[in-house]
Design an enzyme around this catalytic site. Structure first.
Site, PDB file in Angstrom:
ATOM      1  CD  GLU A  50     -19.171  30.025  36.006  1.00 27.81           C
ATOM      2  OE1 GLU A  50     -19.531  29.415  34.978  1.00 27.81           O
ATOM      3  OE2 GLU A  50     -19.965  30.610  36.761  1.00 27.81           O
ATOM      4  CB  SER A  84     -24.635  38.157  37.570  1.00 23.41           C
ATOM      5  OG  SER A  84     -25.530  37.122  37.292  1.00 23.41           O
ATOM      6  CE  LYS A 134     -20.167  32.696  33.824  1.00 21.75           C
ATOM      7  NZ  LYS A 134     -21.247  32.317  32.914  1.00 21.75           N
TER       8      LYS A 134
END
Ligand code: 13P
Length: 339
Positions: free
Chosen positions: A177, A261, A219
């Site tokens: 990520e 998000s 991610k």
């Protein structure tokens, strides 16, 4: 490294249009979110909230894996069942956040580097013995007129790659990520440029550290304008800019991309994921999924407010977001689903 087992886990996390639910907020972050809603910031309330998520009826139909935090992975349901067992019994996979947070990067004012590599091999082995099947590490990048620096991108990319290699060594699928934060006035074009540069650095480092790309999940952030930018792009523009950036920089060997998000409104995050999948699905080399925390949890947390009587309604809200995002993975989400 057992390549077949890693690929099978990655595939299971992406199967049947399900997604990943991130519930790995550190104690600090969880407490901040509780404080904003007047929920007591204690270990008991954090445990109760995590039980609410894990035991949501039918959640396993939409969620393939849950990312836990060190405190949570050691906790049990009120009836004594370990959370890990409850997750596995429901047919979902337990994951674990293993970084120790973003700390000030020396020599680079206003920039962070994620720490946690020292002793990581032994921590990962313990999580594997507990039953974890995948892991998460998050690097964060800030942008404005002068940032990010090349040094910040390079330091975070290298840490991510070393973490990913250690995960694969013990059989955990690493979620890689790299988040360009939404805070700021940057335009969508700046976001596209910085996201592109960061992804290029990440894949170069993954290559240098011999990470098997078929056994990771990426991610990333979606390509968005900063929250304080005066020009906000449409859903379609975000979808196109995000896919352009990913198609240029993410090798086809990667099985799946699961977005964070990042503070987008829950419904908007769903609409954007849906737009990417509905317009472009057939030509994408990887699965396009979600690994949301706030965009799945926030509506439920606001309903729960720490009250036992609110648990069924909160679980319904959580299930609704999980279901909507599964529909978005298929490009079948519609605003009517929100009614
Ligand atoms: P958000 O979806 O709230 O950005 O969280 C995802 C995550 O795992 C952040 O590290």
């Amino acid at each position: 490294m057992n390549e077949q087992a890693l690929m099978a886990t990655a595939k299971a996390l992406l199967a049947n249009s399900k997604g990943i639910l991130a519930m790995d907020e550190s104690t600090n972050t969880c407490n901040k979110r509780f404080a904003a809603l007047g929920i007591p910031q204690t270990v008991d309330f954090r445990r109760a909230y995590r039980e609410l998520i894990i035991t949501t009826p039918d959640i396993e139909n939409y969620i393939s894996g849950l990312i836990l935090y060190d405190e949570t992975i050691r906790q049990q349901k009120k009836d004594g069942t370990p959370f890990i067992k409850a997750i596995l019994d429901a047919g979902m996979l337990p994951g674990i956040k293993v970084d120790l947070g973003a700390k000030d990067l020396a020599g680079h004012p206003d920039e962070k580097v994620t720490e946690g590599l020292d002793g990581l091999r032994d921590r990962l082995k313990e999580y594997v013995l507990m039953g974890a099947r995948f892991a998460k590490w998050r690097g964060v990048i800030t942008t404005n007129d002068i940032l990010p620096s090349m040094g910040c991108i390079a330091a975070n990319a290298q840490a991510l790659a070393r973490y990913a290699a250690l995960c694969q060594e013990v059989g955990l699928v690493p979620i890689v990520e790299m988040e360009l934060l939404m805070e700021g006035e940057h335009t969508i074009h700046q976001c596209a440029d910085v996201t592109e540069e960061s992804l290029r650095a990440v894949f170069k480092e993954l290559y240098l550290q011999n990470v098997m790309l078929e056994g990771i999940i990426l991610k990333p952030n979606m390509v968005l304008a900063g929250i304080s930018c005066t020009t906000q792009p449409t859903v379609r523009v975000v979808a196109n800019a995000t896919l352009k950036c990913l198609l240029r920089n993410v090798p086809a060997a990667v099985p799946g991309i699961a977005f964070l998000s990042g503070g987008q409104a829950a419904q908007l995050a769903t609409e954007r994921l849906n737009a990417m999948n509905s317009q472009h699905k057939l030509k994408l080399p990887w699965d396009l999924s979600f690994s949301f925390a706030r965009a799945i949890q926030q509506p439920a947390l606001e309903i729960w407010k720490g009250e036992e009587a609110n648990i069924p309604a909160a679980q319904q809200a959580l299930l609704h977001r999980a279901k909507s995002n599964t529909a978005a993975r298929k490009g079948e989400y519609t605003i009517e689903m929100e009614k």
